[in-house]
Design a protein around this motif. Sequence first.
Motif, mmCIF file in Angstrom:
data_model
loop_
_atom_site.group_PDB
_atom_site.id
_atom_site.type_symbol
_atom_site.label_atom_id
_atom_site.label_comp_id
_atom_site.label_asym_id
_atom_site.label_seq_id
_atom_site.Cartn_x
_atom_site.Cartn_y
_atom_site.Cartn_z
ATOM 1 N N CYS A 15 102.283 8.861 33.140
ATOM 2 C CA CYS A 15 102.282 7.403 33.007
ATOM 3 C C CYS A 15 101.987 6.955 31.577
ATOM 4 O O CYS A 15 102.590 5.999 31.076
ATOM 5 N N GLU A 16 101.070 7.639 30.926
ATOM 6 C CA GLU A 16 100.648 7.243 29.579
ATOM 7 C C GLU A 16 101.813 7.240 28.602
ATOM 8 O O GLU A 16 101.977 6.303 27.821
ATOM 9 N N SER A 17 102.633 8.262 28.661
ATOM 10 C CA SER A 17 103.745 8.365 27.714
ATOM 11 C C SER A 17 104.864 7.368 28.012
ATOM 12 O O SER A 17 105.668 7.054 27.139
ATOM 13 N N GLU A 18 104.914 6.827 29.222
ATOM 14 C CA GLU A 18 105.958 5.875 29.600
ATOM 15 C C GLU A 18 105.590 4.418 29.346
ATOM 16 O O GLU A 18 106.467 3.562 29.269
ATOM 17 N N CYS A 19 104.307 4.122 29.188
ATOM 18 C CA CYS A 19 103.864 2.730 29.042
ATOM 19 C C CYS A 19 104.370 2.112 27.738
ATOM 20 O O CYS A 19 104.050 2.602 26.653
ATOM 21 N N PRO A 20 105.133 1.012 27.828
ATOM 22 C CA PRO A 20 105.689 0.388 26.617
ATOM 23 C C PRO A 20 104.663 -0.344 25.757
ATOM 24 O O PRO A 20 104.931 -0.647 24.600
ATOM 25 N N VAL A 21 103.486 -0.645 26.306
ATOM 26 C CA VAL A 21 102.458 -1.354 25.543
ATOM 27 C C VAL A 21 101.207 -0.498 25.319
ATOM 28 O O VAL A 21 100.173 -1.011 24.887
ATOM 29 N N SER A 22 101.288 0.768 25.625
ATOM 30 C CA SER A 22 100.189 1.730 25.403
ATOM 31 C C SER A 22 98.851 1.264 25.979
ATOM 32 O O SER A 22 97.821 1.360 25.329
ATOM 33 N N CYS A 23 98.872 0.778 27.211
ATOM 34 C CA CYS A 23 97.632 0.302 27.820
ATOM 35 C C CYS A 23 96.997 1.332 28.750
ATOM 36 O O CYS A 23 95.986 1.049 29.384
ATOM 37 N N ILE A 24 97.560 2.538 28.816
ATOM 38 C CA ILE A 24 97.025 3.581 29.682
ATOM 39 C C ILE A 24 96.324 4.627 28.833
ATOM 40 O O ILE A 24 96.846 5.077 27.829
ATOM 41 N N SER A 25 95.122 4.994 29.264
ATOM 42 C CA SER A 25 94.363 6.002 28.531
ATOM 43 C C SER A 25 93.698 6.966 29.499
ATOM 44 O O SER A 25 93.463 6.639 30.660
ATOM 45 N N GLU A 26 93.385 8.149 28.988
ATOM 46 C CA GLU A 26 92.737 9.158 29.811
ATOM 47 C C GLU A 26 91.278 8.796 30.006
ATOM 48 O O GLU A 26 90.567 8.504 29.053
ATOM 49 N N GLY A 27 90.862 8.781 31.255
ATOM 50 C CA GLY A 27 89.483 8.458 31.570
ATOM 51 C C GLY A 27 88.746 9.677 32.080
ATOM 52 O O GLY A 27 89.199 10.809 31.908
ATOM 53 N N ASP A 28 87.652 9.462 32.743
ATOM 54 C CA ASP A 28 86.842 10.540 33.283
ATOM 55 C C ASP A 28 87.384 10.954 34.645
ATOM 56 O O ASP A 28 87.098 10.323 35.654
ATOM 57 N N GLY A 29 88.212 11.982 34.682
ATOM 58 C CA GLY A 29 88.772 12.480 35.932
ATOM 59 C C GLY A 29 90.089 11.869 36.331
ATOM 60 O O GLY A 29 90.766 12.380 37.214
ATOM 61 N N LYS A 30 90.455 10.755 35.725
ATOM 62 C CA LYS A 30 91.749 10.132 35.996
ATOM 63 C C LYS A 30 92.097 9.180 34.853
ATOM 64 O O LYS A 30 91.245 8.834 34.033
ATOM 65 N N TYR A 31 93.335 8.780 34.799
ATOM 66 C CA TYR A 31 93.767 7.828 33.779
ATOM 67 C C TYR A 31 93.405 6.416 34.225
ATOM 68 O O TYR A 31 93.168 6.169 35.408
ATOM 69 N N SER A 32 93.372 5.496 33.267
ATOM 70 C CA SER A 32 93.059 4.110 33.596
ATOM 71 C C SER A 32 93.993 3.177 32.828
ATOM 72 O O SER A 32 94.517 3.536 31.780
ATOM 73 N N ILE A 33 94.168 1.995 33.376
ATOM 74 C CA ILE A 33 95.042 0.978 32.789
ATOM 75 C C ILE A 33 94.195 -0.199 32.337
ATOM 76 O O ILE A 33 93.392 -0.733 33.110
ATOM 77 N N ASP A 34 94.391 -0.631 31.096
ATOM 78 C CA ASP A 34 93.698 -1.805 30.571
ATOM 79 C C ASP A 34 94.383 -3.041 31.156
ATOM 80 O O ASP A 34 95.506 -3.374 30.790
ATOM 81 N N LYS A 35 93.717 -3.699 32.090
ATOM 82 C CA LYS A 35 94.331 -4.832 32.792
ATOM 83 C C LYS A 35 94.647 -6.013 31.875
ATOM 84 O O LYS A 35 95.534 -6.802 32.173
ATOM 85 N N ASP A 36 93.951 -6.114 30.756
ATOM 86 C CA ASP A 36 94.210 -7.217 29.834
ATOM 87 C C ASP A 36 95.453 -6.988 28.986
ATOM 88 O O ASP A 36 96.023 -7.937 28.454
#
Length: 57
Positions: A15-36
């Motif tokens: 998912c991270e590499s596909e996001c056009p606005v780079s709002c996905i980052s690796e978190g603790d145990g799973k990735y997360s999306i910056d809702k803002d």
Amino acid sequence: MAYMINDDCISCGACESECPVSCISEGDGKYSIDKDTCIDCGVCAAACPVDAIAEAK
């Protein structure tokens, strides 16, 4: 409404590499999306091999 990643995430990073606005980052145990920053395009959900991404309710 932004997308969110649930606990089914296997931390593959697809998912991270596909996001056009780079709002996905690796978190603790799973990735997360910056809702803002999320633009609600759904590209991440389509890229997820385990269907761990869905629209937030």
